[in-house]
Write a protein that holds these residues in place. Structure first.
Motif, PDB file in Angstrom:
ATOM      1  N   VAL A 675       0.832  -1.205   0.000  1.00 11.39           N
ATOM      2  CA  VAL A 675       0.000   0.000   0.000  1.00 11.39           C
ATOM      3  C   VAL A 675       0.865   1.252   0.000  1.00 11.39           C
ATOM      4  CG1 VAL A 675      -1.664   1.313   1.355  1.00 11.39           C
ATOM      5  CG2 VAL A 675      -1.963  -1.147   1.078  1.00 11.39           C
ATOM      6  N   GLU A 676       1.934   1.245   0.849  1.00  6.15           N
ATOM      7  CA  GLU A 676       2.824   2.397   0.898  1.00  6.15           C
ATOM      8  C   GLU A 676       3.546   2.586  -0.433  1.00  6.15           C
ATOM      9  OE1 GLU A 676       5.393   1.649   4.157  1.00  6.15           O
ATOM     10  OE2 GLU A 676       3.882   2.152   5.688  1.00  6.15           O
ATOM     11  N   ILE A 681       4.293   5.361  -5.585  1.00  5.86           N
ATOM     12  CA  ILE A 681       4.291   5.355  -7.059  1.00  5.86           C
ATOM     13  C   ILE A 681       3.235   6.310  -7.591  1.00  5.86           C
ATOM     14  CG2 ILE A 681       3.798   3.922  -9.077  1.00  5.86           C
ATOM     15  CD1 ILE A 681       5.070   1.574  -7.574  1.00  5.86           C
ATOM     16  N   ALA A 682       2.062   6.291  -6.946  1.00  5.24           N
ATOM     17  CA  ALA A 682       0.998   7.200  -7.398  1.00  5.24           C
ATOM     18  C   ALA A 682       1.426   8.653  -7.236  1.00  5.24           C
ATOM     19  CB  ALA A 682      -0.280   6.917  -6.614  1.00  5.24           C
ATOM     20  N   GLU A 683       2.090   8.943  -6.113  1.00  6.74           N
ATOM     21  CA  GLU A 683       2.556  10.316  -5.905  1.00  6.74           C
ATOM     22  C   GLU A 683       3.585  10.711  -6.967  1.00  6.74           C
ATOM     23  OE1 GLU A 683       4.023  10.412  -1.972  1.00  6.74           O
ATOM     24  OE2 GLU A 683       2.023  10.449  -1.021  1.00  6.74           O
ATOM     25  N   GLU A 688       5.037  13.528 -11.994  1.00  9.66           N
ATOM     26  CA  GLU A 688       5.498  13.511 -13.381  1.00  9.66           C
ATOM     27  C   GLU A 688       4.455  14.135 -14.310  1.00  9.66           C
ATOM     28  OE1 GLU A 688       8.061  12.829 -16.563  1.00  9.66           O
ATOM     29  OE2 GLU A 688       8.411  12.736 -14.392  1.00  9.66           O
ATOM     30  N   VAL A 689       3.193  13.813 -14.041  1.00  7.85           N
ATOM     31  CA  VAL A 689       2.127  14.410 -14.864  1.00  7.85           C
ATOM     32  C   VAL A 689       2.118  15.917 -14.705  1.00  7.85           C
ATOM     33  CG1 VAL A 689      -0.383  14.575 -15.126  1.00  7.85           C
ATOM     34  CG2 VAL A 689       0.699  12.333 -14.889  1.00  7.85           C
ATOM     35  N   ARG A 690       2.254  16.370 -13.454  1.00 12.98           N
ATOM     36  CA  ARG A 690       2.287  17.817 -13.228  1.00 12.98           C
ATOM     37  C   ARG A 690       3.482  18.464 -13.921  1.00 12.98           C
ATOM     38  NH1 ARG A 690       0.610  16.187  -8.007  1.00 12.98           N
ATOM     39  NH2 ARG A 690       2.782  16.319  -7.241  1.00 12.98           N
ATOM     40  N   ARG A 691       4.643  17.786 -13.875  1.00 11.30           N
ATOM     41  CA  ARG A 691       5.836  18.336 -14.528  1.00 11.30           C
ATOM     42  C   ARG A 691       5.651  18.421 -16.037  1.00 11.30           C
ATOM     43  NH1 ARG A 691      10.178  16.907 -17.088  1.00 11.30           N
ATOM     44  NH2 ARG A 691       9.580  14.730 -17.134  1.00 11.30           N
TER      45      ARG A 691
END
Length: 790
Positions: A675-676, A681-683, A688-691
């Motif tokens: 879960v962590e 990975i999601a973060e 990366e999407v934001r960048r």
């Protein structure tokens, strides 16, 4: 004796301090057998490397203590018996580990009190039985560091009044904490009353239920040994019974379970618990049904009391008051002897019929105690369950069902004991030593029933699996032989070649099957090997000096002892009577002829009475030999085969359970880590999407600025045929966010140069065509393009 300069053979050696050794030497070393004499005592027996090792006898000169048994490296280790006085009134017989009483042993104190059971570090620890003769008390159950702790049964024996209908004994069955009644327990009063509930420091405290001897039952809160908020009429119960039981206090919630004003014709001491059966009848018929069935019971009261007293005494060697309470184990034997199980209902199903509101683990418990009134109530329930269809035409008649049960089942067959366990008193008394451990094994291999109330039960299939898991099946004890054993103990019907593996076994059938398995598994050769091994370990020393004493102790409770334990004030008795672990007395009876029989043998004439007496002695001797053989078979099977195999299986199960818990914990940890990790990975993906979005936005802003600059400074048009292509190229570069103005100018210059180079050959060709034909000399060669330029 000497050999090659060494002391070798028989001899005597005396040290300067007075210690003397007489015996065998082997190259200057005391070996094999010998006798040591010190100022403190004398030892005679096996010797190894100069120290006591093997079987030997030690007697102290300074104290009245003597020990006879096994030694290891100079210490008491193995089986042995120690006497603490010259009269042999105080002694311990059992197992030793490095001079410490540990294992199973029997202890008799100078006061006459006895303990038999498990020991650890010289104190009572584990399961054991303690008897206090002067206090007339007995305890059977768990011990921790010499104190009652755990689950057990404590009995206080009273003097029985003449013609008393009750066994005058107070009995507590439940949990103990440091010698006190603490936790859940049941107390059965000598007068017939009963309390079941919570205890705190030997007092009734908490939720509980009290049933008076007349059958009135009250359930509520107890505080400091008294029932809270109970107000009764004087004629409801005897004032003597109320003393110390109920006092007016803060009113609490109290449920009156049964407070009928009518008096039973069976007497004030018997109240039948058949309310669940009476509920099946119309309300106006219930009282008449109750009266009729009470009259039916009263007609057979003499037979029923005889049967109850007979079966409640099975399996016990003696009782201080010669009275007993029936257990569920004995009740099963009564039901089987009376052939209740032939009515298409097994003993396990009968338990469920009689279970009522009992806890699941208590439905098939063999140690459950049945008062006489409970015994009668159970019979009425079973009679109705078996015969109510036959009497349905006449109406649901309880007295008719009960009368038919008495005539068909009880009267013709009761008190004719069948089966293996209770068929002979000596066998039953000896076999009862293994009952508690076998009950533990039974529960360990049970599985929940598939039908309500889903209590743990054992089927024949599970019994076979159990023997297979414990590796107890061999050439003698096969599955086909097990089928015959189940038929013999009555677990399955006779005359069938096959067997239903789904048939349920109650503990009586389970235990009797194990007893028969022991007889089959342990052959005569195994018994001979065991006896030879014991004789070798004991250096062929027979306990002739103690045989009579051990025989006298057979029916008594012999217990292990400590020198300081004779002064103990807290003493209790429980545990099954057992034979001493040393050689049976009957093994030496042949060589121990009494004086009277020896003198009778010299008489010239013998009477017929004497001949009959001799035949009886021979039969008795043969029976004793068979009994000794049977005891050896039981001892070998249970103590050296079944119990160690179960203990190993128990340890293995514990390890499997620990491994399972570890796997569950690891799975939980892996789940948390997954879960962590997924969160991380999601973060990162979101980052990366934001960048990328930020970079795309930056590019969009740059392209917009480039378009703006291009519109302010347009590129000059040329009349070249490639003008359109250059314009389209510039437009395409502008769409892609084209280069800066300087780069555009540089690109324009380079393109213009390339265009000029491409045009140059065509201009030259036109010039050559226009020149005169005679001018074809070196000048023309100079103007010829080289291959490099071309």
């Amino acid at each position: 004796m000497f050999s090659e300069g060494f002391m070798h053979g028989q001899g005597t050696y005396t040290w300067a301090d007075g210690v003397k050794y007489e015996g065998t030497f082997a190259k200057n070393v005391q070996m094999f057998n010998g006798r040591y004499t010190w100022n403190e005592g004398v030892y005679e027996g096996s010797i190894k490397d100069g120290i006591r090792h093997g079987f030997g006898f030690f007697r102290s000169r300074t104290r009245p203590i003597s020990y006879l048994g096994e030694w290891c490296n100079g210490k008491r280790h193995g089986n042995g018996i120690i006497y603490f006085d010259e009269e042999h009134a105080s002694w311990y017989s059992g197992e030793w580990v490095n001079n410490v009483r540990e294992g199973w042993g029997m202890r008799r104190y100078k006061s006459g009190n006895t303990y038999e059971g498990q020991w650890k570090n010289n104190v009572r620890h584990g399961h054991g039985r303690m008897i206090w003769l002067a206090a007339k008390q007995e305890y059977v159950g768990q011990w921790v560091n010499g104190i009652q702790h755990g689950y057990g049964t404590h009995v206080w024996f009273l003097e029985r009044a003449p013609l008393s209908q009750y066994p005058l004994r107070n009995e507590y069955v439940g949990h103990f904490v440091r010698g006190e009644r603490h936790g859940h327990g049941k107390f059965i009063y000598a007068g017939g009353a009963l309390y079941e509930g919570q205890w705190v420091h030997n007092k009734k405290h908490g939720k509980g239920k009290f049933i008076f001897k007349n059958g009135h039952a009250y359930e509520g809160e107890f505080v400091d040994d008294r029932l809270v908020g109970l107000h009764l009429q004087e004629n409801a119960v005897n004032a003597k019974e109320l003393s110390g039981i109920a006092t007016p206090s803060v009113i609490e919630s109290i449920t009156i379970i049964n407070d009928s004003e009518s008096t039973s014709i069976l007497g004030s001491d018997i109240e039948l618990d058949i309310s669940s059966l009476l509920d099946l009848f119309p309300r106006e018929e219930r009282q008449e049904e109750l009266n009729q069935v009470e009259r039916a019971v009263l007609r057979h009261m003499v037979i029923l009391r005889r049967d109850y007293n007979f079966y409640s005494a099975l399996g016990y060697g003696h009782s201080p008051d010669n009275t007993f309470l029936m257990t569920k184990l004995q009740f099963w034997r009564f039901l089987k002897d009376c052939r209740f199980h032939h009515s298409k209902i097994s003993l396990a199903e009968m338990d469920r019929v009689l279970g009522g509101s009992k806890e699941l683990l208590e439905i098939h418990c063999p140690h459950q105690l049945l008062l006489f009134r409970t015994f009668l109530s159970y019979l009425i329930h079973l009679a109705f369950h078996i015969y109510h269809k036959k009497h349905k035409v006449k109406g649901r008649s309880l007295d008719g069902c009960f009368s038919e049960m008495m005539s068909r089942n009880v009267i013709p067959t009761a008190c004719c004991v069948q089966g293996i366990l209770f068929s002979e008193e000596r066998h039953a008394v000896f076999a009862m030593n293994y009952i508690y451990k076998c009950w533990e094994i039974y529960r360990a291999f049970c599985s929940p029933n598939l039908n309500p109330p889903f209590e743990p039960t054992m089927k024949i299939r599970q019994f076979v699996w159990m023997l297979d898991e414990l590796k107890l099946l061999n050439k003698q004890l096969t599955v086909s032989r097990l089928v015959k054993i189940f038929v013999k103990v009555g677990a399955c019907p006779r005359g069938r070649t096959g067997i239903n593996m789904e048939l349920e076994l109650v503990f009586l059938e389970f235990f009797e099957a194990l007893l028969e398995c022991a007889v089959v598994y342990v052959t005569h050769d195994m018994v001979k090997e065991q006896i030879a091994h014991e004789n070798q370990n004991r250096a062929s020393f027979r306990f002739k000096n103690f045989s009579r004493e051990i025989s006298a102790l057979y029916s008594e409770d012999s217990q292990p002892l400590r020198s300081c334990e004779d002064k103990e004030q807290c003493q209790q008795v429980s545990l099954l009577e057992t034979v001493l672990s040393f050689a049976p007395a009957c093994a030496d009876s042949k060589d121990d002829l009494s004086l009277s029989s020896w003198e009778a043998g010299k008489e010239p004439d013998s009477s017929p009475a004497k001949e009959l007496g001799d035949e009886a002695k021979e039969d008795k001797t043969e029976q004793d030999e068979k009994f000794c053989l049977w005891m050896y078979q039981m001892e070998i099977f249970f103590t050296t085969k079944l119990f160690p195999a179960y203990q190993q299986e128990k340890v293995l199960r514990q390890k499997v359970e620990e491994k399972r818990k570890e796997d569950v914990e690891l799975a939980e940890l892996r789940k948390i880590k997954d879960v962590e990790l997924a969160k991380l990975i999601a973060e990162r993906e979101a980052e990366e999407v934001r960048r990328q979005e930020a970079a795309a936005a930056e590019k969009a802003r740059a392209s917009q600025s480039a378009d703006a600059e291009g519109s302010e400074d347009p590129v000059p048009q040329e009349e070249s045929p490639r003008k359109g292509s250059r314009a389209r190229l510039s437009k395409g570069e502008a769409q892609k966010g084209g280069p800066s103005p300087k780069k555009d100018a540089h690109r324009k210059d380079s393109s213009q140069k390339k265009e000029a180079q491409k045009k140059a050959p065509s201009v030259k060709k036109e010039a050559q065509k226009a020149a005169p034909a005679g001018n074809t000399g070196p000048a023309n060669k100079k103007n010829k393009p080289s291959g490099k330029n071309h």
